[in-house]
Motif scaffolding. Structure first.
Motif, mmCIF file in Angstrom:
data_model
loop_
_atom_site.group_PDB
_atom_site.id
_atom_site.type_symbol
_atom_site.label_atom_id
_atom_site.label_comp_id
_atom_site.label_asym_id
_atom_site.label_seq_id
_atom_site.Cartn_x
_atom_site.Cartn_y
_atom_site.Cartn_z
ATOM 1 N N VAL A 13 -24.430 52.938 -7.545
ATOM 2 C CA VAL A 13 -24.031 51.533 -7.389
ATOM 3 C C VAL A 13 -22.599 51.430 -6.864
ATOM 4 C CG1 VAL A 13 -23.474 49.466 -8.743
ATOM 5 C CG2 VAL A 13 -25.707 50.533 -8.971
ATOM 6 N N GLN A 14 -21.713 52.316 -7.305
ATOM 7 C CA GLN A 14 -20.328 52.287 -6.819
ATOM 8 C C GLN A 14 -20.288 52.437 -5.299
ATOM 9 O OE1 GLN A 14 -17.633 51.597 -8.819
ATOM 10 N NE2 GLN A 14 -19.205 51.270 -10.358
ATOM 11 N N SER A 15 -21.046 53.402 -4.774
ATOM 12 C CA SER A 15 -21.094 53.606 -3.318
ATOM 13 C C SER A 15 -21.782 52.438 -2.617
ATOM 14 C CB SER A 15 -21.852 54.897 -2.985
ATOM 15 O OG SER A 15 -21.191 56.004 -3.529
ATOM 16 N N ASP A 16 -22.859 51.954 -3.219
ATOM 17 C CA ASP A 16 -23.631 50.876 -2.614
ATOM 18 C C ASP A 16 -22.802 49.604 -2.498
ATOM 19 O OD1 ASP A 16 -26.254 49.937 -1.619
ATOM 20 O OD2 ASP A 16 -26.182 48.632 -3.381
ATOM 21 N N GLN A 17 -22.014 49.303 -3.516
ATOM 22 C CA GLN A 17 -21.157 48.118 -3.466
ATOM 23 C C GLN A 17 -20.173 48.207 -2.304
ATOM 24 O OE1 GLN A 17 -19.307 48.064 -7.309
ATOM 25 N NE2 GLN A 17 -21.234 47.688 -8.350
ATOM 26 N N GLN A 18 -19.629 49.375 -2.087
ATOM 27 C CA GLN A 18 -18.685 49.545 -0.978
ATOM 28 C C GLN A 18 -19.382 49.387 0.366
ATOM 29 O OE1 GLN A 18 -15.373 49.457 -1.212
ATOM 30 N NE2 GLN A 18 -15.860 49.107 -3.371
ATOM 31 N N ARG A 19 -20.621 49.871 0.476
ATOM 32 C CA ARG A 19 -21.389 49.671 1.724
ATOM 33 C C ARG A 19 -21.548 48.184 2.027
ATOM 34 N NH1 ARG A 19 -25.401 53.286 -0.616
ATOM 35 N NH2 ARG A 19 -24.802 55.398 -0.061
ATOM 36 N N TRP A 20 -21.949 47.426 1.003
ATOM 37 C CA TRP A 20 -22.129 45.990 1.202
ATOM 38 C C TRP A 20 -20.805 45.308 1.533
ATOM 39 C CZ3 TRP A 20 -26.458 43.661 2.267
ATOM 40 C CH2 TRP A 20 -27.661 44.208 1.830
ATOM 41 N N SER A 21 -19.747 45.729 0.882
ATOM 42 C CA SER A 21 -18.415 45.169 1.143
ATOM 43 C C SER A 21 -18.038 45.354 2.610
ATOM 44 C CB SER A 21 -17.397 45.848 0.228
ATOM 45 O OG SER A 21 -16.089 45.494 0.569
ATOM 46 N N ILE A 22 -18.247 46.550 3.113
ATOM 47 C CA ILE A 22 -17.947 46.846 4.520
ATOM 48 C C ILE A 22 -18.893 46.075 5.442
ATOM 49 C CG2 ILE A 22 -17.989 48.689 6.261
ATOM 50 C CD1 ILE A 22 -17.065 50.572 3.888
#
Length: 194
Positions: free
Chosen positions: A59-68
């Motif tokens: 989820v930590q990585s996924d949140q950053q993907r969505w942020s970008i």
């Protein structure tokens, strides 16, 4: 104008991300705050990104993907785990009684997920909302009042009764959509509602 019910708790980064996109959809957003931990108990849900370490890391990585992907900075409040999020939700409901819920939602989400601001006390929450033009004195005196606790309990029970099990949950009419990754379906349903 088309209307969308937006059920949320400030703890969810996906909710912050989804809201950033909904604001671009030319839809009237009806904000429906609820207390996620209490709601999960009511409906038998569990926070799997907390209970499952592998999912938590993902989820930590996924949140950053969505942020970008959205071009929306995601900067979790450094004291997020220590904050009384129920107070933030109560302040939002009180702001709603004062006719200013959208402004409160915007300010608190920004302070929680974008540009961290002091949120540890009722005075700090009232000051944040006062800077947005809300009546800080009225908010400070009411957000921790027993009546505000009842408001949040009732809002949470209403969300559970409607079938909400997490944040963000969106309704267009009676059709429910859960999660930031369902926004394409929300767009399609809004287009059909026009």
């Amino acid at each position: 104008m088309r209307t969308l019910d937006f059920y949320f708790d400030y703890r969810s980064p996906y909710t912050f991300l989804a809201l950033s996109q909904l604001r671009q959809m030319h839809v009237e957003i009806v904000f429906r705050p609820f207390e996620i931990r209490a709601l999960m108990k009511l409906v038998g849900n569990v926070p799997t990104s907390i209970t499952c370490a592998s999912k938590g890391r993902y989820v930590q990585s996924d949140q950053q993907r969505w942020s970008i992907h959205y071009g929306v900075p995601l900067n979790r409040h450094p004291q997020a785990s220590e904050l009384d999020v129920s107070r933030l939700l109560r302040a939002t409901l009180v702001a709603g009684q004062l006719g200013a819920m959208p402004a409160a939602v915007k300010a608190i989400f920004k302070a929680f997920w974008s540009t961290p601001a002091p949120l540890a006390t009722a005075t700090e929450v009232a000051a944040l909302l006062g800077a947005e033009g809300l009546d800080a004195k009225a908010l400070e005196s009411r957000m921790d009042d027993p009546a505000a606790h009842v408001l949040l309990e009732e809002a949470t029970a209403e969300a559970a009764a409607r079938g909400v099990f997490g944040s963000p949950t969106m309704f267009v009419g009676d059709e429910m959509f859960f999660g930031n990754d369902r926004l394409d379906f929300v767009r399609d349903r809004l287009a059909r509602a026009a």
